[in-house]
Design a protein around this motif. Structure first.
Motif, PDB file in Angstrom:
ATOM      1  N   UNK A  27       0.902  -1.077  -0.230  1.00  0.00           N
ATOM      2  CA  UNK A  27      -0.036  -0.082   0.058  1.00  0.00           C
ATOM      3  C   UNK A  27       0.939   1.215  -0.014  1.00  0.00           C
ATOM      4  N   UNK A  28       0.783   2.105  -0.941  1.00  0.00           N
ATOM      5  CA  UNK A  28       1.594   3.238  -1.138  1.00  0.00           C
ATOM      6  C   UNK A  28       0.791   4.490  -1.376  1.00  0.00           C
ATOM      7  N   UNK A  29       1.058   5.759  -0.824  1.00  0.00           N
ATOM      8  CA  UNK A  29       0.552   7.030  -1.121  1.00  0.00           C
ATOM      9  C   UNK A  29       1.002   7.299  -2.535  1.00  0.00           C
ATOM     10  N   UNK A  30      -0.064   7.485  -3.534  1.00  0.00           N
ATOM     11  CA  UNK A  30       0.098   7.829  -4.887  1.00  0.00           C
ATOM     12  C   UNK A  30      -0.475   9.510  -5.075  1.00  0.00           C
ATOM     13  N   UNK A  31      -1.069   9.812  -4.180  1.00  0.00           N
ATOM     14  CA  UNK A  31      -1.296  11.515  -4.430  1.00  0.00           C
ATOM     15  C   UNK A  31      -1.347  12.137  -2.789  1.00  0.00           C
ATOM     16  N   UNK A  32      -0.731  13.319  -2.891  1.00  0.00           N
ATOM     17  CA  UNK A  32      -0.726  14.027  -1.598  1.00  0.00           C
ATOM     18  C   UNK A  32      -0.538  15.581  -1.985  1.00  0.00           C
ATOM     19  N   UNK A  33      -1.661  16.256  -1.487  1.00  0.00           N
ATOM     20  CA  UNK A  33      -1.463  17.759  -1.566  1.00  0.00           C
ATOM     21  C   UNK A  33      -2.381  18.359  -0.566  1.00  0.00           C
ATOM     22  N   UNK A  34      -1.886  19.575  -0.233  1.00  0.00           N
ATOM     23  CA  UNK A  34      -2.794  20.334   0.636  1.00  0.00           C
ATOM     24  C   UNK A  34      -4.246  20.660  -0.308  1.00  0.00           C
ATOM     25  N   UNK A  35      -5.335  20.673   0.532  1.00  0.00           N
ATOM     26  CA  UNK A  35      -6.475  20.928   0.344  1.00  0.00           C
ATOM     27  C   UNK A  35      -6.581  22.541  -0.363  1.00  0.00           C
ATOM     28  N   UNK A  36      -7.481  22.653  -1.625  1.00  0.00           N
ATOM     29  CA  UNK A  36      -7.610  23.784  -2.410  1.00  0.00           C
ATOM     30  C   UNK A  36      -7.403  25.230  -1.386  1.00  0.00           C
ATOM     31  N   UNK A  37      -8.405  25.020  -0.343  1.00  0.00           N
ATOM     32  CA  UNK A  37      -8.556  26.338   0.308  1.00  0.00           C
ATOM     33  C   UNK A  37      -7.279  26.795   1.214  1.00  0.00           C
ATOM     34  N   UNK A  38      -6.262  25.898   1.534  1.00  0.00           N
ATOM     35  CA  UNK A  38      -5.312  26.472   2.110  1.00  0.00           C
ATOM     36  C   UNK A  38      -3.966  26.138   1.413  1.00  0.00           C
ATOM     37  N   UNK A  39      -3.986  25.496   0.103  1.00  0.00           N
ATOM     38  CA  UNK A  39      -2.976  25.343  -0.749  1.00  0.00           C
ATOM     39  C   UNK A  39      -1.827  26.597  -0.786  1.00  0.00           C
ATOM     40  N   UNK A  40      -2.500  27.870  -1.077  1.00  0.00           N
ATOM     41  CA  UNK A  40      -1.564  29.050  -1.324  1.00  0.00           C
ATOM     42  C   UNK A  40      -1.096  29.383  -0.093  1.00  0.00           C
ATOM     43  N   UNK A  41      -1.677  29.551   1.317  1.00  0.00           N
ATOM     44  CA  UNK A  41      -1.171  30.010   2.214  1.00  0.00           C
ATOM     45  C   UNK A  41       0.101  28.991   2.721  1.00  0.00           C
ATOM     46  N   UNK A  42      -0.111  27.512   2.592  1.00  0.00           N
ATOM     47  CA  UNK A  42       0.900  26.503   2.934  1.00  0.00           C
ATOM     48  C   UNK A  42       1.909  26.408   1.987  1.00  0.00           C
TER      49      UNK A  42
END
Length: 288
Positions: free
Chosen positions: A202-217
């Motif tokens: 089992x491996x992570x294939x997608x990882x990203x901040x959610x759209x509402x905090x992506x720019x600030x993060x």
């Protein structure tokens, strides 16, 4: 439910027996027509019925496939060996694939350990190792695997931060994908053992901040990266200045008092740490 082997015979021997019964029944019918002997008719009918019953016991098992057999609601056993087989007549069969299966989970919106909403998805590789459990212990093992995989992914994600700039030894989802994947595999194996499934990977294939905090993060990541880079520059500059002063003192190039030494340190630090190019100023002394 545990796997057990059902009684079976080579299907070709069974086919030969069925042909023999059919031939005997044919000759009995022919003799009955010629002699009008009712005993021969009864034998022929019995053989025909027996042949028909025998034909219901034949089954074919493909490579990397198993069949689970039940008879009037009673679990009989499993055949996992490929080939042509004769088993208990009138039994019902359910096919189960033993091939390796992989699927991509949906993108889930989950809060990480620090409460940041992130999007995450995983790829899970598994196979059935206990056909009886896969058929009888869960309603639909494919749906069971998918649902429990999403639950396990949510559980593991909530135990780790997305990223970690302060402590390199603390696990994070972005920087330690292998370790997190191993923990996810263990968690899923515990959840899916009920369905007779072995989780191979089992491996992570997608990882990203959610759209509402992506720019600030992203800004936070950039700021952390700048601070880390500046720290490396300052540490290097301090070592260079210390080395320069020690070398000057050791070789007696110039005699520096504490005031001149502080001024020299200040000038060197400004020159080494500054992001822009510096214009050197040559001191030629005074006219007095």
């Amino acid at each position: 439910m545990q796997e057990k082997n059902i009684v079976k015979l080579n299907g070709f021997f069974g086919a030969a027996a069925a042909v023999a019964l059919a031939v005997i029944a044919f000759f009995c019918l022919r003799e009955f027509i010629l002699s009008d002997n009712m005993v021969l008719l009864g034998v022929a009918v019995f053989l025909i019925i027996g042949d028909a019953v025998l034909l219901t016991g034949f089954t074919v098992v493909q490579p990397n496939q198993s069949k689970v057999f039940t008879l009037f609601g009673t679990y009989l056993g499993v055949i996992k060996q490929e080939g042509f087989w004769l088993t208990i007549p009138f039994s019902s069969r359910k096919k189960v694939s033993l091939r390796v299966i992989n699927f991509n989970s949906d993108r889930l919106k989950v809060n990480d350990l620090e409460g940041n909403p992130i999007e995450i998805a995983a790829v899970v590789v598994y196979k059935v190792v206990n056909s009886a459990k896969a058929v009888f212990d869960v309603e639909n093992y494919h749906k069971f695997v998918h649902t429990q995989s999403e639950a396990g992914l949510r559980h593991i994600t909530s135990q780790y931060p997305y990223d970690n700039f302060n402590n390199d030894f603390e696990l994070s989802l972005r920087q330690h994908s292998d370790e997190v994947g191993n923990e996810l595999t263990k968690d899923l194996q515990e959840r899916l053992a009920l369905a007779g499934v072995e989780v191979m990977e089992a491996r992570i294939m997608h990882l990203a901040y959610s759209s509402e905090i992506a720019s600030s993060m992203l800004q936070r990541q950039q700021a952390k990266a700048v601070l880390a880079a500046r720290k490396v520059i300052v540490d290097g500059a301090v070592l260079m200045v210390k080395s320069a002063i020690d070398q000057l003192n050791h070789e007696n190039v110039v005699d520096l008092d504490e005031e001149k030494k502080a001024q020299m340190v200040n000038n060197l630090m400004v020159a080494l740490v500054s992001e822009k190019g510096n214009q050197p100023i040559v001191n030629t002394g005074t006219i007095y």
